[in-house]
Every structure is written in structure tokens, then in C-alpha cells.
Design a protein around this motif. Structure first.
Motif, mmCIF file in Angstrom:
data_model
loop_
_atom_site.group_PDB
_atom_site.id
_atom_site.type_symbol
_atom_site.label_atom_id
_atom_site.label_comp_id
_atom_site.label_asym_id
_atom_site.label_seq_id
_atom_site.Cartn_x
_atom_site.Cartn_y
_atom_site.Cartn_z
ATOM 1 N N TYR A 1 70.443 127.765 36.583
ATOM 2 C CA TYR A 1 70.723 128.155 37.973
ATOM 3 C C TYR A 1 71.835 129.211 38.014
ATOM 4 C CZ TYR A 1 71.430 127.920 42.979
ATOM 5 O OH TYR A 1 71.532 128.269 44.301
ATOM 6 N N ILE A 2 72.866 128.968 37.226
ATOM 7 C CA ILE A 2 74.010 129.900 37.206
ATOM 8 C C ILE A 2 73.588 131.241 36.591
ATOM 9 C CG2 ILE A 2 76.250 130.275 36.047
ATOM 10 C CD1 ILE A 2 76.876 127.303 36.728
ATOM 11 N N LYS A 3 72.778 131.162 35.551
ATOM 12 C CA LYS A 3 72.270 132.376 34.898
ATOM 13 C C LYS A 3 71.443 133.213 35.878
ATOM 14 C CE LYS A 3 69.405 133.720 30.922
ATOM 15 N NZ LYS A 3 68.506 133.228 29.874
ATOM 16 N N SER A 4 70.590 132.539 36.636
ATOM 17 C CA SER A 4 69.717 133.267 37.571
ATOM 18 C C SER A 4 70.530 133.940 38.673
ATOM 19 C CB SER A 4 68.663 132.329 38.173
ATOM 20 O OG SER A 4 69.288 131.421 39.048
ATOM 21 N N ASN A 5 71.784 133.528 38.833
ATOM 22 C CA ASN A 5 72.661 134.175 39.808
ATOM 23 C C ASN A 5 73.611 135.180 39.162
ATOM 24 O OD1 ASN A 5 72.438 133.011 42.763
ATOM 25 N ND2 ASN A 5 71.985 131.348 41.338
ATOM 26 N N GLY A 6 73.398 135.428 37.850
ATOM 27 C CA GLY A 6 74.147 136.490 37.188
ATOM 28 C C GLY A 6 75.487 136.104 36.594
ATOM 29 N N TYR A 7 75.751 134.798 36.462
ATOM 30 C CA TYR A 7 77.068 134.406 35.945
ATOM 31 C C TYR A 7 76.972 133.609 34.632
ATOM 32 C CZ TYR A 7 79.291 135.965 40.247
ATOM 33 O OH TYR A 7 79.772 136.729 41.274
ATOM 34 N N GLU A 8 75.971 133.881 33.821
ATOM 35 C CA GLU A 8 75.761 133.120 32.587
ATOM 36 C C GLU A 8 77.028 133.088 31.714
ATOM 37 O OE1 GLU A 8 72.932 134.851 29.966
ATOM 38 O OE2 GLU A 8 72.610 132.997 28.844
ATOM 39 N N LYS A 9 77.592 134.280 31.478
ATOM 40 C CA LYS A 9 78.750 134.369 30.568
ATOM 41 C C LYS A 9 79.999 133.709 31.136
ATOM 42 C CE LYS A 9 77.729 138.402 27.731
ATOM 43 N NZ LYS A 9 76.528 138.962 28.446
ATOM 44 N N GLU A 10 80.050 133.626 32.454
ATOM 45 C CA GLU A 10 81.252 133.074 33.102
ATOM 46 C C GLU A 10 81.228 131.540 33.175
ATOM 47 O OE1 GLU A 10 79.549 135.704 34.176
ATOM 48 O OE2 GLU A 10 81.046 137.301 33.904
ATOM 49 N N PHE A 11 80.121 130.926 32.741
ATOM 50 C CA PHE A 11 80.048 129.449 32.651
ATOM 51 C C PHE A 11 80.321 129.109 31.183
ATOM 52 C CE2 PHE A 11 76.970 125.563 33.047
ATOM 53 C CZ PHE A 11 78.048 124.707 32.949
ATOM 54 N N SER A 12 81.607 128.951 30.855
ATOM 55 C CA SER A 12 82.027 128.993 29.458
ATOM 56 C C SER A 12 82.238 127.624 28.811
ATOM 57 C CB SER A 12 83.324 129.803 29.371
ATOM 58 O OG SER A 12 84.261 129.279 30.304
ATOM 59 N N ALA B 1 74.244 124.613 41.979
ATOM 60 C CA ALA B 1 73.839 124.248 40.608
ATOM 61 C C ALA B 1 74.119 122.773 40.367
ATOM 62 C CB ALA B 1 74.606 125.106 39.592
ATOM 63 N N GLN B 2 75.300 122.333 40.794
ATOM 64 C CA GLN B 2 75.697 120.946 40.572
ATOM 65 C C GLN B 2 74.816 119.986 41.372
ATOM 66 O OE1 GLN B 2 78.746 119.141 42.584
ATOM 67 N NE2 GLN B 2 79.675 118.093 40.827
ATOM 68 N N LYS B 3 74.579 120.318 42.632
ATOM 69 C CA LYS B 3 73.741 119.449 43.482
ATOM 70 C C LYS B 3 72.340 119.310 42.892
ATOM 71 C CE LYS B 3 75.792 120.051 48.072
ATOM 72 N NZ LYS B 3 75.716 120.886 49.284
ATOM 73 N N TYR B 4 71.799 120.424 42.401
ATOM 74 C CA TYR B 4 70.455 120.426 41.823
ATOM 75 C C TYR B 4 70.411 119.524 40.590
ATOM 76 C CZ TYR B 4 66.281 122.124 39.466
ATOM 77 O OH TYR B 4 65.074 122.187 38.830
ATOM 78 N N ALA B 5 71.411 119.658 39.735
ATOM 79 C CA ALA B 5 71.436 118.839 38.505
ATOM 80 C C ALA B 5 71.596 117.361 38.837
ATOM 81 C CB ALA B 5 72.557 119.317 37.582
ATOM 82 N N ILE B 6 72.460 117.045 39.778
ATOM 83 C CA ILE B 6 72.689 115.632 40.130
ATOM 84 C C ILE B 6 71.402 115.030 40.695
ATOM 85 C CG2 ILE B 6 73.911 114.084 41.724
ATOM 86 C CD1 ILE B 6 76.379 115.939 41.375
ATOM 87 N N LYS B 7 70.716 115.802 41.511
ATOM 88 C CA LYS B 7 69.497 115.314 42.157
ATOM 89 C C LYS B 7 68.395 115.053 41.129
ATOM 90 C CE LYS B 7 66.472 116.532 45.961
ATOM 91 N NZ LYS B 7 65.601 117.702 45.947
ATOM 92 N N ASN B 8 68.393 115.801 40.036
ATOM 93 C CA ASN B 8 67.264 115.735 39.093
ATOM 94 C C ASN B 8 67.584 115.050 37.763
ATOM 95 O OD1 ASN B 8 65.014 117.209 40.517
ATOM 96 N ND2 ASN B 8 66.718 118.633 40.760
#
Ligand code: CO
Length: 359
Positions: free
Chosen positions: A277-288, A253-260
Motif C-alpha cells: 500500500y505504501i509502495k503504491s503511494n510512492g513511499y517505499e523507501k521511506e518505510f524503513s 495502510a495500517q487499517k487495511y492490514a489490521i482488517k485483513n
């Protein structure tokens, strides 16, 4: 600081700007004092302080007028200097001024300038001006980051079974100073095992145990400018499949954001790149938390790199990109790099490895 920028600020919005905030006084003068005010009056600069700093200011601020309060109240001296220059509109830091300072300023101005002096809110203008870093500020930030990385490389080998989070945090802060930092940017975070699930964990007496994940969030200052970096890693082979998966998701997720990330984007768009990106991997709520923040003289500055932020990225802004996933009871992973926005993308100050294993 580019001299012309603040001249424009003082001329466009007010006749003169009075700067009281410690970090803002540093921004304009490149000097740290515990007491005083800077006046930005067209091309002219005035530093008002007391006897403790008179010699220091005179020997460092060439071309400035140094005014000593000589026992008078700071606000009386400010008002007197404004009266001398016929100031009718005085810019001030509406976001940070204390009520007592505001009252003092009003009172002194009404005595010194009977014809009246209007106070003009200027905090947003100063904030915008501070958010665009010049070459010198960028190189100070790069050096602060280089010192932080040299420190982390030196300290990782000291993480052994039985050592506490506090001991590692103390060692990091000590090494940063020895390697040339002025001070730390903020209290160093060291979290072992399940403690890494707390995004702003305070280092505790928790001892390192075999197989623990390690999260370190650290930074130092050089030339007055902060660095900020987070790394999360294992010291030895792990069979914790969920944390291994999370580590991969956060890093990608971080690499993608930095690149774009590009100038002209809103900071909300940068946040969305990590969040989607994190949501699509099922961790939306855990990115707080938000994806990042501006960095400068303070470790948290404008712009806000969070969900829905309309702040526009501009060339010369320094921001962090630091997605994280935190699973309570298990552990968490955060990766934080610091980048400066260039004409067509970003330059990443952070070179430290993002590998799952530190060796
Ligand atoms: Co940060």
C-alpha cells in the motif's frame, strides 16, 4: 500459562527443563526474582534460588518445591536436583544462556551425574510456547494498553509551545505508573517536528513549536505483560501538505492490514499488506522498518512481522502493526496498534484516535 503445555514440552524434548532467563522464569512462575532457576520436570516444578527469596517463593508458589542454594553454586544445586530425579536429557535455553553459565552447567552436571546428562536445545520451544497467550495474559495486555491510552489522553493537553520532548516523555512515564502500570515497557519516544523522521528518536531538549507534528511511541507493563502504541498527530491546523498526505497513507495502510490479518498467514504477508500500500503511494523507501513484532513479557518477542518472515500467525499471538513513512528533514508518521490473533481475524487492543488533529 497452561500447565499442560510446558509439561508436554518437558516430556517430549527432554526429561527436565532448566530455565535461567529472567523473562522465562517469570513466564513459568509468574514471579520476578533477580537470581535463580526454574526446573520443569513433568508435573513437578522446582524453583531454585537463594535465601533472599525463600519466603517470597514459598508464600507464592503453591505446590512447587522451593530449593535454597544455601551458599552453594547455583549450577551445583541444579545438577544435584537433576541427579536426584535421574535426568538424562536436560532441556536448556540455547539462545540466551551465557558461555559462563553453559560451562558451569556442564561442569556441575558431569560431577553430579557420572553416567552423563545430555543438554537439549529448547529455546525455540519456549519461544513458541510464550507466543501463544492465554486469557489471563491477554487481559493483562489489554489493561496495560488501557493505562497507556488514559495516560496519553492526559498528557496531550500538556504539549505547549516551549515544552521539550524530554519533559513530555518524563510526564508520560510518571502518569503511567500513577495510573497503575508496573513500569514502562521501553523508553518512551517523543519526537517533535523533523525529529519524527527518526523512527527511534531519543527524546531531546527540542522544544515544541507552533505547527510541529508530534510522534509518541509508548507502552507500559501490567501483570508482567507489555503494551506498545504509537500515535502521530498535529495539535493545531497544519498547512504541511506532504505530512498530511503521509498521515493518510500510513493510517490507511495500517487499517487495511489490521482488517485483513488472519491466523494461518505468514507474518511476511502481514508486512506485505502495509508495504504494498505504501509502495503504491510512492513511499517505499521511506518505510524503513518491519511492520511489527510480537509482544509479551518483553516488548519485542516472537514472531517477527517483517518482510519475508515465514513465522505463521496463530490464534493467541499478540503482535503490533506499525507502518511508518519517514522523510528526512521534514518529519515522519507512524501508527502502531497492538492486536491479538483470534480464530478468524484479530481483536485490536488499541482504541486511541488516529485523527490528524489531536483535538
Ligand atoms: Co512496537
Amino acid at each position: 500459562m497452561e500447565k499442560n503445555e510446558s509439561n508436554n514440552l518437558a516430556k517430549t524434548y527432554c526429561d527436565c527443563l532448566v530455565v535461567l532467563d529472567d523473562d522465562n522464569r517469570f513466564f513459568y512462575s509468574k514471579l520476578r526474582t533477580s537470581f535463580g532457576a526454574v526446573l520443569v520436570y513433568g508435573d513437578h516444578r522446582v524453583y531454585i534460588s537463594d535465601g533472599r527469596y525463600e519466603y517470597f517463593l514459598k508464600s507464592h508458589l503453591m505446590g512447587w518445591e522451593i530449593v535454597c542454594t544455601n551458599g552453594a553454586q547455583l549450577f551445583d544445586t541444579i545438577a544435584k536436583e537433576c541427579a536426584k530425579r535421574g535426568v538424562a536429557r536436560l532441556g536448556f535455553e540455547n539462545a540466551t544462556i551465557l558461555k559462563t553459565q553453559y560451562d558451569g552447567l556442564i561442569k556441575s552436571l558431569s560431577t553430579a551425574i557420572p553416567t552423563g546428562c545430555t543438554l537439549v536445545p529448547c529455546s525455540d520451544k519456549i519461544r513458541d510456547e510464550k507466543s501463544i497467550k492465554n486469557a489471563e495474559m491477554i487481559e493483562c495486555t489489554a489493561e496495560a494498553q488501557r493505562i497507556a491510552e488514559e495516560t496519553l489522553a492526559k498528557v496531550i493537553p500538556l504539549i505547549k509551545i516551549g515544552i521539550t520532548e524530554r519533559e513530555i516523555a518524563a510526564r508520560i512515564e510518571y502518569e503511567m505508573i500513577l495510573l497503575g502500570a508496573e513500569t514502562k515497557s521501553f523508553d518512551t519516544i517523543v519526537a517533535f517536528g523533523e525529529n519524527s523522521a527518526k523512527p527511534h528518536h531519543a527524546p531531546s531538549y527540542r522544544k515544541f513549536a507552533k505547527g510541529d507534528i508530534v510522534l509518541v511511541d509508548m507502552g507500559c507493563k501490567f501483570g508482567g505483560y507489555c503494551s506498545d502504541m504509537t500515535r502521530t498527530f498535529f495539535l493545531s491546523e497544519s498547512d504541511n501538505q506532504e505530512l498530511i498526505t503521509i498521515h493518510g497513507v500510513v493510517t490507511e495502510a495500517q487499517k487495511y492490514a489490521i482488517k485483513n490479518t488472519r491466523p494461518g498467514m505468514t507474518c511476511g504477508e502481514v508486512d506485505a499488506m502495509c508495504r504494498e500500500y505504501i509502495k503504491s503511494n510512492g513511499y517505499e523507501k521511506e518505510f524503513s522498518h518491519g511492520t511489527g513484532h510480537g509482544v509479551g513479557i518483553a516488548v519485542h518477542e516472537y514472531p517477527r512481522v517483517g518482510a519475508g518472515s515465514e513465522d505463521i500467525l496463530k490464534e493467541g499471538m499478540i503482535i503490533t502493526i506499525e507502518p511508518g513513512i519517514y522523510v528526512q528533514g521534514l518529519g515522519g508518521v507512524r501508527m502502531e496498534d497492538m492486536v491479538v490473533v483470534t480464530h478468524d481475524g484479530v481483536r485490536n487492543f488499541t482504541k486511541f484516535s488516529k485523527n490528524l488533529y489531536s483535538k
